[in-house]
Write a protein that holds these residues in place. Structure first.
Motif, mmCIF file in Angstrom:
data_model
loop_
_atom_site.group_PDB
_atom_site.id
_atom_site.type_symbol
_atom_site.label_atom_id
_atom_site.label_comp_id
_atom_site.label_asym_id
_atom_site.label_seq_id
_atom_site.Cartn_x
_atom_site.Cartn_y
_atom_site.Cartn_z
ATOM 1 N N HIS A 59 -51.221 -35.592 -11.500
ATOM 2 C CA HIS A 59 -52.058 -36.210 -12.535
ATOM 3 C C HIS A 59 -51.573 -35.682 -13.876
ATOM 4 O O HIS A 59 -50.408 -35.322 -14.008
ATOM 5 N N THR A 60 -52.429 -35.624 -14.860
ATOM 6 C CA THR A 60 -52.003 -35.227 -16.203
ATOM 7 C C THR A 60 -51.727 -33.733 -16.319
ATOM 8 O O THR A 60 -51.280 -33.268 -17.369
ATOM 9 N N SER A 61 -51.999 -32.981 -15.262
ATOM 10 C CA SER A 61 -51.740 -31.548 -15.293
ATOM 11 C C SER A 61 -50.257 -31.287 -15.557
ATOM 12 O O SER A 61 -49.379 -32.062 -15.185
ATOM 13 N N SER A 62 -49.979 -30.156 -16.202
ATOM 14 C CA SER A 62 -48.582 -29.792 -16.444
ATOM 15 C C SER A 62 -47.914 -29.263 -15.192
ATOM 16 O O SER A 62 -46.694 -29.089 -15.156
ATOM 17 N N GLY A 63 -48.705 -28.964 -14.148
ATOM 18 C CA GLY A 63 -48.140 -28.444 -12.912
ATOM 19 C C GLY A 63 -47.523 -29.532 -12.052
ATOM 20 O O GLY A 63 -47.708 -30.733 -12.276
ATOM 21 N N ARG A 64 -46.780 -29.090 -11.047
ATOM 22 C CA ARG A 64 -46.106 -30.005 -10.130
ATOM 23 C C ARG A 64 -46.422 -29.603 -8.685
ATOM 24 O O ARG A 64 -46.723 -28.435 -8.393
ATOM 25 N N VAL A 65 -46.321 -30.587 -7.786
ATOM 26 C CA VAL A 65 -46.503 -30.336 -6.353
ATOM 27 C C VAL A 65 -45.280 -30.859 -5.612
ATOM 28 O O VAL A 65 -44.590 -31.767 -6.096
ATOM 29 N N PRO A 66 -44.984 -30.320 -4.438
ATOM 30 C CA PRO A 66 -43.834 -30.807 -3.674
ATOM 31 C C PRO A 66 -44.088 -32.226 -3.154
ATOM 32 O O PRO A 66 -45.220 -32.589 -2.817
#
Length: 346
Positions: A59-66
């Motif tokens: 989503h708009t979060s700056s984080g990432r997921v695999p």
């Protein structure tokens, strides 16, 4: 092209996301892992990983997921199996040690594995088509009822209650026991099925003198031998899917349906390609043809007196692959040793 450091960043993202269930940002990677570079450099590495579709922003979060592809790269190139702790090894031994037939041992196996991992545990029965029937027993209960017991040389024990319309005196039971024994004892399940089918194909021949009770018992034996030839799964831990429903992007219904039907999971378990260590993994969209894109399955081969089968785990793609693969490998090896020891003791 992903650099070596980029692959290490992917490892960090997978590990942190599995641990926290939160998207992973460059700042947290710098704080938790000793890369020796700035957050800006990590962000560049993450951009390259995103270009390769190995990570994504949920989503708009700056984080990432695999992504599923990212998990695949992690498993193939980066995941080191974590050795089980002494307590975990003791737990496996405590669950599996002790006398019992194969059915009981496989039930205890999946219970041990689901308690170790918190995932759905699966174990295939080994193929018994080549097993030999070592013993047959008919145990009368009362008029018209008896238990048919079949034992194979691989430890499989079958007990089936048979209801007949015929009186069962001792002479009838002895005659039926002799007939069934002559047909299948000392023969492979495959040969036994063929001989039983030949016997039943001529059961109505007027020149034959087999009584109706014997023919009926042989029919029940035929059904049981056919069960021996069919693939089967033993499972435990289905309730874990509901507890971890938030780990799935969509519905868990296809997974519950697969558990109930078994056929899909049997196909998937059989078709997974193992590496040189006997370990196999199928992740997310790799399971599309089985309708299980929400799940990952990890498995290990085990040996049952020469017959190969698999033991595995099913859960969300966000799973601890190194620990789960180590668990299925350890339990598979323990199970193989127990079956081998049992065979040598015969």
């Amino acid at each position: 092209m992903v650099t070596d450091r980029g692959l290490q960043v992917l490892r960090a993202i997978v590990q942190d996301y599995v641990d926290s269930h939160e998207p992973v940002g460059s700042k947290s990677i710098v704080e938790r892992h000793a890369f020796g570079v700035s957050a800006a450099t990590i962000r560049n590495d993450m951009a390259l990983l995103e270009d390769e579709e190995l990570i994504a922003a949920p989503h708009t979060s700056s984080g990432r997921v695999p992504t599923d592809k990212g998990y695949r790269v992690f498993v193939d190139h980066l995941a080191e199996l974590r050795p089980l702790t002494p307590a975990q090894r003791h737990a496996i031994a405590s669950f599996l040690d002790g006398p019992g037939d194969l059915d009981d041992l496989l039930v205890r196996t999946v219970r041990a594995l689901t308690q170790l991992t918190g995932q759905v545990a699966l174990v295939q029965y080994p193929s018994f088509a080549r097993a030999s029937v070592s013993h047959v027993e008919l145990v009368p209960l009362d008029a018209g009822r008896l238990i048919v017991i079949l034992v194979t040389d691989t430890g499989r024990v079958s007990q089936r209650l048979v209801l007949l319309r015929h009186e069962l005196d001792e002479t009838t039971i002895t005659r039926a026991r002799t007939t069934v024994g002559d047909l299948i004892v000392g023969r492979s399940v495959r040969d036994g099925v063929q001989r039983v089918e030949e016997f039943l194909s001529t059961a109505d021949d007027p020149t034959r003198h087999d009584d109706a009770a014997t023919i009926a018992i042989v029919r029940f034996v035929a059904e049981e031998l056919d069960e021996f030839r069919q693939d089967r799964l033993v499972m435990a831990g289905a309730a874990n899917l509901a507890r971890r429903e938030s780990d799935f992007r969509g519905s868990i219904y296809p997974l519950l349906e697969a558990i109930e039907e078994q056929v899909t999971l049997l196909r998937l378990m059989s078709e997974m390609v193992a590496d040189e260590h006997g370990l196999a993994t199928s992740i997310g969209r790799e399971n599309a043809s089985f309708g299980l894109i929400e799940a990952s399955v990890v498995a290990s081969d085990y040996d049952a007196t020469g017959a190969r089968a698999r033991i595995g785990l099913m859960g969300p793609t966000r799973m601890d692959y190194p620990s789960n693969l180590a668990a299925v490998r350890a339990v598979a090896r323990y199970l193989s040793r127990m079956l081998d020891d049992d065979e040598n003791a015969r």
